[in-house]
Design an enzyme around this catalytic site. Structure first.
Site, short mmCIF file in Angstrom:
data_model
loop_
_atom_site.label_atom_id
_atom_site.label_comp_id
_atom_site.label_asym_id
_atom_site.label_seq_id
_atom_site.Cartn_x
_atom_site.Cartn_y
_atom_site.Cartn_z
N ASP A 467 0.91 -1.27 0.08
CA ASP A 467 0.13 0.11 -0.04
C ASP A 467 0.81 1.46 0.06
O ASP A 467 0.40 2.33 -0.43
CB ASP A 467 -1.02 0.02 1.08
CG ASP A 467 -0.36 0.03 2.88
OD1 ASP A 467 1.04 -0.71 2.56
OD2 ASP A 467 -0.69 0.48 3.54
N ARG A 471 5.39 4.21 6.02
CA ARG A 471 4.93 4.12 7.41
C ARG A 471 5.18 2.60 8.14
O ARG A 471 5.73 1.57 7.39
CB ARG A 471 3.66 4.76 7.61
CG ARG A 471 2.56 3.94 6.70
CD ARG A 471 1.66 4.76 7.01
NE ARG A 471 0.14 4.14 6.46
CZ ARG A 471 -0.73 4.75 5.71
NH1 ARG A 471 -0.51 5.99 5.75
NH2 ARG A 471 -1.52 3.83 5.16
N GLU A 473 3.42 0.16 8.12
CA GLU A 473 2.64 -0.70 7.32
C GLU A 473 3.28 -1.59 6.26
O GLU A 473 3.69 -2.33 6.53
CB GLU A 473 1.50 0.05 6.83
CG GLU A 473 0.12 -0.36 6.65
CD GLU A 473 -1.10 0.40 6.98
OE1 GLU A 473 -2.23 -0.03 6.45
OE2 GLU A 473 -1.08 1.58 7.21
N ASP A 480 -5.60 -2.18 -2.73
CA ASP A 480 -4.91 -1.32 -3.49
C ASP A 480 -4.39 -2.01 -4.73
O ASP A 480 -4.33 -1.38 -5.82
CB ASP A 480 -4.08 -0.73 -2.47
CG ASP A 480 -4.36 -0.34 -1.35
OD1 ASP A 480 -5.29 -0.79 -0.63
OD2 ASP A 480 -4.10 0.79 -1.03
N TRP A 533 -11.67 -5.57 -1.72
CA TRP A 533 -10.52 -6.05 -1.17
C TRP A 533 -10.28 -7.52 -1.56
O TRP A 533 -9.31 -8.04 -2.16
CB TRP A 533 -10.10 -5.86 0.32
CG TRP A 533 -9.91 -4.30 0.52
CD1 TRP A 533 -8.39 -3.92 0.97
CD2 TRP A 533 -10.26 -2.94 0.35
NE1 TRP A 533 -8.25 -2.60 0.91
CE2 TRP A 533 -9.40 -1.94 0.79
CE3 TRP A 533 -11.68 -2.78 -0.09
CZ2 TRP A 533 -9.74 -0.59 0.46
CZ3 TRP A 533 -12.01 -1.26 -0.19
CH2 TRP A 533 -11.04 -0.35 0.23
N GLU A 743 -1.95 9.09 -0.82
CA GLU A 743 -3.25 8.51 -0.24
C GLU A 743 -4.50 9.48 -0.29
O GLU A 743 -5.57 8.76 -0.44
CB GLU A 743 -2.85 8.07 1.20
CG GLU A 743 -3.78 7.43 2.30
CD GLU A 743 -3.20 6.70 3.35
OE1 GLU A 743 -2.41 7.42 3.68
OE2 GLU A 743 -3.51 5.65 3.69
N HIS A 764 1.12 6.25 -2.41
CA HIS A 764 -0.01 5.16 -2.43
C HIS A 764 -0.38 5.28 -3.83
O HIS A 764 -1.08 6.08 -4.14
CB HIS A 764 -1.15 6.01 -1.57
CG HIS A 764 -1.47 4.85 -0.30
ND1 HIS A 764 -0.55 4.91 0.73
CD2 HIS A 764 -2.37 4.08 0.09
CE1 HIS A 764 -1.18 4.13 1.77
NE2 HIS A 764 -2.15 3.56 1.42
C1 BGC Z 1 -4.04 1.23 3.76
C2 BGC Z 1 -4.83 1.04 2.58
C3 BGC Z 1 -5.64 -0.03 2.73
C4 BGC Z 1 -6.52 0.62 3.74
C5 BGC Z 1 -7.73 -0.46 4.28
C6 BGC Z 1 -4.85 1.53 5.00
O1 BGC Z 1 -4.20 1.59 6.13
O2 BGC Z 1 -2.90 2.21 3.67
O3 BGC Z 1 -4.23 1.58 1.58
O4 BGC Z 1 -6.30 -0.48 1.71
O5 BGC Z 1 -5.82 0.69 5.14
O6 BGC Z 1 -8.75 0.14 4.73
#
Ligand code: BGC
Length: 865
Positions: A467, A471, A473, A480, A533, A743, A764
């Site tokens: 994504d 960060r 994540e 995505d 998703w 994002e 993003h």
């Molecule tokens: C991510 C996204 C993801 C989303 C889902 C985020 O924290 O960065 O891109 O699809 O959460 O809700």
């Protein structure tokens, strides 16, 4: 005529003349002469030389030692993914192959030059190595690096040598002090409990007769390092990294030696890399030697994971960026601007003083005062440090970390330091995929958007599709990836990349059929149930199939798709999904919540219908006729239920708030009968008008809105949206200085500053999904799902008022296809290239009847509409 002459000439010559025979021979998912190849029964692809219109037959031969396979002449125009028909190949086998073909006139064009490939270790039985790691445990407060070593002597003259190697964690291998290979973050990220990828290196030239030494560094990586934002969420797969290595030497006299990871190695956690962490960065103390070597822990049990050759190109350094500008916003804080938001790390080449620690911070953006804005990294420290052993000029780069950044800040320099631009270089790292597509136009901002999309892809294709890269994540978020997949397929050859990630998706699918939110699944607490998703499981295989023609991507994932659709079915009440939840139309601007204003059940039913339809279509392609009928009926039933519930007889939304995304999904997924589609399109136009010509769509609606407007006859409005300058829009972020996709459209704005820091990524790629429309409609180079892989395709530019010209070029499996148009004296000149063995249908801007053309280069003149 040209190809006639070429082939006639060939029949007279015994040896093939370069350029007349098949070229670009690849095996599997587009690999050129690979070693460590992963498939025992591969497929073969080749391109026909320029000038040939089409293939009418092929003849393929493989040889391996004394074994040969000969396809004989096969009357077929297939030149991509041609199946091997011999005995499956075995581990280590070396295979040569070549191909001959007959052109459109039946003329034989001669044998191609030989290509070759070598298999990796295909099964666990091939391994005699043991999993090893240093004795004891590493410091749990850091992400310690492990060193492992052993020396050995090669007694005779060496003919060839291969290292087969992998890790639970990440490895860097040295042989006799020199790095083996140029891969980073190997072995990559798979669902480690199920599958571990192995790499193969040819070290024939690096090994020497006599004494040799192997040294390996292991990093925690995704296996044992920090993952996600929760505190102390470390060691998701295992506590410390481990190594599995097998060096196989063949001597000139035909004898063999094998050196494996086992109890004869030594290991330690004590060395100059104090910590190396994906999220937090690397601390390096050059004053420290690697010490405290002790025997290792060795485990002969290879474990339950499937050990298989890595089926996609690893991450590598693909480019470096130089510094454009240096500032000093605070005393002693030097900020180097690379001019581009990128992913990788900073390489230092600079003078240092003994015992001095240089601290390297990163940021995607600067605050107004010129200092770093990196609050959006959240808990990811993303900081490297280097402590100098001597006063000298160093060259340094880290090992097992990466950062998402444009700015690099150095602190800890001597007071009188005058930093130079060449002290810092941005090293760009991503999966080493071949760039296949380019898009360009007469409009600078549209070109900037294409550049931003491409950089977003590079930054987020780090072994898996992520994504964001900066960060805490950096995860394989399914939604995505799903929306970005078609665009990604234009820019880079990502067939192998998607197939590998889909393999992890199959591994991690829940038994009830749901797909985890992220793949590999490291969010087990959040059982995935989000429409848009989860449907990555259907939409990505189909998108990849349409753009490559590789049916194995459907076959491999067929049962995953069935299980997902089965899960939707288990939740459905008369075809609808009243209880479904999820992320909704994530981050829709001006919505009541960050999940958008389009109700979950509407989104759920739309994706259920879409996934069921893809499943039915896949069944048809795979010739599972009963399934195809059954799933087509299911899709039709869900579409009917969707229609009855959510649309009135005039094509207006009912029983739900009217949102742009509701119309977009209904039209994009073909959920409406033709007559209602036009009305729904008109309603969407009205909603866009009410939003003053702006998007009110989030992650699910935005990718399709321009193509839906276009499809319903509102191409001008699609162009207006794409060229919209004010919030929310693509150009709005560019007007705020974006060099990647963000994002949120307003992650930063000149007048309001930075957006909500809790989710404020400046890299993003999801909104970059509009790249598909830019290729397919702005430039007009569109695949034909009925003849996938560009066997037949469309040239169908939508000539926009905002542009004077646009063009796209794509390296298809058949060769270069391109579509370019320019306005000239009130007309449109179209220049197109159709690669050998394909045809294209040209649709003209003035709506005159389309024309289908064979391979070749053409120029057409058309009126405007
Ligand atoms: C991510 C996204 C993801 C989303 C889902 C985020 O924290 O960065 O891109 O699809 O959460 O809700």
């Amino acid at each position: 005529m040209k190809n006639l002459i070429m082939c006639a000439a060939l029949t007279l010559t015994a040896a093939p003349a370069l350029g007349d025979t098949a070229t670009s021979l690849t095996v599997g998912e587009g690999f050129t002469n690979p070693i460590g190849f992963h498939e025992a029964s591969p497929v073969f692809s080749w391109k026909l030389p320029k000038g040939v219109k089409s293939q009418t037959a092929y003849h393929l031969e493989t040889t391996s030692g004394t074994k040969a396979w000969d396809s004989g002449w096969v009357n077929s125009d297939q030149s991509t993914f041609v199946p091997y028909g011999g005995e499956p190949f075995s581990s280590r086998q070396q295979v040569d192959w070549h191909v001959n073909f007959r052109d459109e006139n039946g003329k034989e064009c001669g044998w191609s030059e030989s290509a070759h490939f070598e298999l990796g270790l295909l099964s666990a039985n091939d391994w005699t190595a043991q999993w090893i790691k240093p004795l004891g445990e590493s410091d749990p407060k850091v992400e310690a690096v492990a060193w492992l070593r052993r020396s050995f002597s090669a007694t005779k003259q060496i003919a060839s040598a291969r290292v087969y190697v992998t890790a639970r964690g990440l490895f860097e291998l040295q042989l006799n002090g020199a790095r083996v290979g140029n891969d980073h973050f190997a072995n990559g990220w798979t669902s480690y409990h199920k599958r571990i990828d192995t790499l193969t290196y040819d070290v024939t030239r690096q090994i020497r007769s006599g004494e040799n030494s192997l040294e390996v560094m292991l990093g925690d990586g995704w296996y044992a390092g920090r993952l996600i934002w929760e505190k102390n969420n470390k060691a998701v797969y295992g506590k410390d990294p481990e190594l599995l290595l097998q060096l196989e030497i063949t001597y000139a006299d035909g004898s063999h030696d094998t050196i494996v990871s086992d109890g004869q190695w030594e290991g330690t956690f004590n060395g100059p890399v104090i910590s190396s962490s994906n999220y937090d960065g690397e601390s390096y103390d050059a004053r420290k030697e690697v010490t405290d070597w002790k025997p290792v822990t060795a485990n002969p049990d290879l474990g339950p994971e499937q050990l298989a050759p890595k089926p996609l190109p690893p991450v590598r350094e693909v480019e470096t960026l130089g510094v454009q500008n240096i500032t000093q916003p605070q005393p002693g804080h030097f900020v180097f601007d690379l001019g581009q938001n990128m992913v990788g790390w900073a390489k230092l080449k600079m003078p240092v003083e003994k015992d001095q620690t240089i601290t390297i911070h990163f940021a995607e953006m600067l605050k107004d005062d010129g200092t770093l804005y990196n609050d959006n990294y959240r808990s990811a420290k993303s900081t490297d440090t280097y402590t100098a052993a001597e006063t000298e000029t160093i060259e340094w780069e880290p090992h097992f970390t990466f950062h998402g950044f444009r700015y690099v800040e150095l602190t800890g320099l001597p007071q009188d330091a005058t930093p130079q631009k060449d002290w810092v270089t941005g090293v760009v790292l991503h999966s080493d995929l071949r760039q296949t597509g380019t898009f360009t136009s007469s409009h600078a901002k549209l070109n900037q958007l294409q550049s931003n999309i491409t950089w977003g892809q590079r930054g987020n294709f780090v072994d898996i599709p992520t994504d964001c890269p900066q960060r805490d994540e950096r995860l394989g978020w399914t939604g995505d990836a799903e929306v970005f997949c078609p665009t990604a397929m234009f820019n880079y050859d990502c067939l192998a990349f998607w197939k590998s990630w889909l393999g992890s998706m199959r591994d991690d699918q829940y038994p009830d059929g749901r797909i985890p939110h992220v793949i590999p699944d490291v969010l087990p607490k959040w059982k995935g149930d989000s429409p848009g998703w989860m449907d990555a499981a259907t939409i990505i295989p189909w998108g990849v199939y349409v753009r490559t023609g590789d049916t194995s991507v459907l076959a491999d994932n067929y049962s995953m798709m069935e299980k997902l659709v089965g899960w939707y079915r288990s939740q459905a009440v008369n075809g609808l999904l009243p209880k479904i939840q999820g992320f909704g139309d994530w981050l829709q601007p001006y919505a009541k919540s960050q999940k958008g204003d389009t109700p979950f059940p509407l989104i759920g039913a739309a994706f259920y219908a879409h996934s069921a339809q893809i499943l039915a279509d896949s069944a048809r392609i795979l010739k599972r006729d009963d399934d195809a009928r059954r799933y087509a009926d299911e899709a039709a039933m869900v579409k009917q239920a969707f229609l009855a519930k959510y649309f009135d007889a005039n094509g207006k939304i009912q029983n739900a708030p009217e949102t742009q995304t509701a119309y977009v999904l209904a039209i994009a997924f073909d959920l409406l009968p033709e007559d209602l589609k036009a009305n729904a399109g008109a309603n969407l136009v009205r909603l866009v008008g009410e939003a003053d010509g702006h998007l009110r769509t989030g992650f699910l609606g935005t990718p399709y809105i321009v193509s839906v407007l276009d499809e319903t006859g509102h191409g001008d409005l699609a162009y207006d949206l794409l060229f919209q300058e004010t919030y929310p829009s693509w150009f709005y972020s560019i007007n705020q200085g974006a060099t990647t996709l963000w994002e949120r459209w307003n992650s930063y704005s000149h007048d309001k500053g930075f957006g909500d820091v809790s989710m404020n990524s400046f890299n993003h790629y999801a909104y970059g999904a509009v790249g598909q429309w830019m290729y397919e409609r702005v430039a007009g180079l569109a695949p034909d799902p009925a003849n996938p892989g560009y066997k037949h395709f469309f040239i169908r530019p939508l000539v926009g008022a905002q542009l004077d010209s646009a063009s796209a070029k794509l390296e298809t499996l058949y060769g270069t296809a391109s579509s370019a148009w320019t306005k000239q004296n009130g007309k449109v000149v179209m220049d197109i290239v159709v690669p050998p063995n394909t045809t294209a249908t040209v649709e003209f801007p003035d709506n005159r009847p389309p024309q289908t053309v064979a391979a070749g280069e053409y120029s057409f003149e058309s009126g405007l509409k």
